[in-house]
Scaffold this active site. Structure first.
Site, PDB file in Angstrom:
ATOM      1  N   SER A   1      32.311   2.425   1.490  1.00 30.95           N
ATOM      2  CA  SER A   1      31.267   1.465   0.741  1.00 30.95           C
ATOM      3  C   SER A   1      30.385   2.190  -0.257  1.00 30.95           C
ATOM      4  O   SER A   1      30.866   3.234  -0.777  1.00 30.95           O
ATOM      5  CB  SER A   1      30.541   0.525   1.719  1.00 30.95           C
ATOM      6  OG  SER A   1      29.737  -0.371   0.982  1.00 30.95           O
ATOM      7  N   SER A   2      29.236   1.820  -0.184  1.00 31.93           N
ATOM      8  CA  SER A   2      28.203   2.379  -0.934  1.00 31.93           C
ATOM      9  C   SER A   2      26.741   2.103  -0.706  1.00 31.93           C
ATOM     10  O   SER A   2      26.628   0.811  -0.216  1.00 31.93           O
ATOM     11  CB  SER A   2      28.333   2.294  -2.539  1.00 31.93           C
ATOM     12  OG  SER A   2      27.373   2.788  -2.950  1.00 31.93           O
TER      13      SER A   2
ATOM     14  N   TYR B   1      30.609  -3.617  -8.750  1.00 29.69           N
ATOM     15  CA  TYR B   1      30.502  -2.583  -7.774  1.00 29.69           C
ATOM     16  C   TYR B   1      29.680  -2.841  -6.692  1.00 29.69           C
ATOM     17  O   TYR B   1      30.192  -2.764  -5.451  1.00 29.69           O
ATOM     18  CB  TYR B   1      30.002  -1.305  -8.629  1.00 29.69           C
ATOM     19  CG  TYR B   1      29.831  -0.001  -7.563  1.00 29.69           C
ATOM     20  CD1 TYR B   1      31.243   0.453  -7.614  1.00 29.69           C
ATOM     21  CD2 TYR B   1      28.805   0.263  -7.004  1.00 29.69           C
ATOM     22  CE1 TYR B   1      31.325   2.028  -6.798  1.00 29.69           C
ATOM     23  CE2 TYR B   1      28.929   1.377  -6.412  1.00 29.69           C
ATOM     24  CZ  TYR B   1      30.191   2.145  -5.984  1.00 29.69           C
ATOM     25  OH  TYR B   1      30.056   3.253  -5.404  1.00 29.69           O
TER      26      TYR B   1
ATOM     27  N   LYS C   1      31.415  -3.596  -2.736  1.00 30.35           N
ATOM     28  CA  LYS C   1      30.870  -2.719  -1.840  1.00 30.35           C
ATOM     29  C   LYS C   1      30.452  -3.013  -0.570  1.00 30.35           C
ATOM     30  O   LYS C   1      30.197  -2.857   0.463  1.00 30.35           O
ATOM     31  CB  LYS C   1      30.139  -1.613  -2.567  1.00 30.35           C
ATOM     32  CG  LYS C   1      30.776  -0.434  -3.455  1.00 30.35           C
ATOM     33  CD  LYS C   1      32.097   0.045  -2.809  1.00 30.35           C
ATOM     34  CE  LYS C   1      32.791   1.209  -3.509  1.00 30.35           C
ATOM     35  NZ  LYS C   1      33.999   1.751  -2.931  1.00 30.35           N
TER      36      LYS C   1
END
Length: 253
Positions: free
Chosen positions: A138-139, A153, A157
């Site tokens: 993920s982030s 994005y 994520k």
């Protein structure tokens, strides 16, 4: 580290460069056999050749994971080549993109749906081995923050974190652990932050200044966390979204 991963089979999507490459190499250094895919053939071959120097079995195939049939074919070939799959690392990413129909579609198909489809495919193989591990990359821009990254994005994520937590509960009884690793700003040659450092040094320095550790991270630091979560040393860890960010995300401040 020696984490008892010798002889296990691992799939890493988006495994030819950056974080994915570091993850694949870290598994190979632990003695695991590795299958990788990516869209670019040249970088894929270079990484595959480097993996083979570790003395492990390697399968590498070009694949656009947004194409469901191509992804399924890659996974089946990887399973046939390695003879077993014990861990799936869903790392491929569209890396953001535009805030329009095309950008959202690409992010959803590559980051989210490819991870979902790959997990559907691999879970029966993990169960046949008596258990295993799925790890989504993920982030912190999606898993922990809501306003710092491109909308598509950050959203997908964040969805990966939710998906991993739901699956962790659903699959725990089958001895399959599901976790997320959420990198912060990670720098490597040719990567996004390397480009920003060259083209927009003020932005780079502003972000670096937001990180309590005083620097950006490396792909190898993310890879170490992934390999640990895949190992039996993390046998009681599932449903976790682990930030690897030097304290960057604001929940730490």
């Amino acid at each position: 580290m020696k984490l008892g991963l010798e002889g296990r089979g691992v799939v890493v999507t988006g495994g030819s460069r950056g974080i994915g490459r570091a993850i694949a190499l870290a598994f190979a250094d632990e003695g695991a056999h590795v299958a990788i895919c990516a869209r670019g053939g040249e970088a894929l071959k270079e990484t595959a050749d480097l993996l083979r120097t570790r003395g492990v079995e390697v399968f590498a195939e070009t694949c656009d994971v947004a194409n469901a049939r191509a992804l399924e074919a890659f996974l089946e070939m990887a399973y046939g080549h390695l003879d077993r799959i014990d861990c799936l690392v869903n790392n491929a990413s569209a890396l953001g993109g535009s805030d329009d129909e095309a950008g959202w579609e690409r992010s959803i198909e590559i980051d989210l749906m490819a991870s979902v489809r790959a997990t559907w495919k691999v879970v029966p193989w993990l169960e046949a081995n008596g258990g295993g591990s799925v790890i989504h990359i993920s982030s912190t821009l999606g898993g922990f923050e809501a306003d710092l990254g491109p909308p598509a994005y950050a959203t997908v994520k964040g969805a990966l974190v939710a998906h991993s937590k739901m699956l962790a509960v659903a699959l725990a009884g089958r001895n399959i652990r599901v976790n997320c690793v959420a990198p912060g700003a990670i720098e490597f040659p040719g990567g996004t932050w390397d480009g920003i450092k060259q083209s927009a040094p003020a932005i780079y320095e502003r972000v670096r200044g937001m990180i309590p550790s005083g620097r950006l991270g490396t792909p190898e630091e993310v890879a170490n966390a992934v390999v640990f979560l895949a190992s039996d040393a993390a046998s009681w860890i599932t449903g976790v979204a682990l930030a690897v960010d030097g304290g960057q995300h604001r929940g730490n401040h």
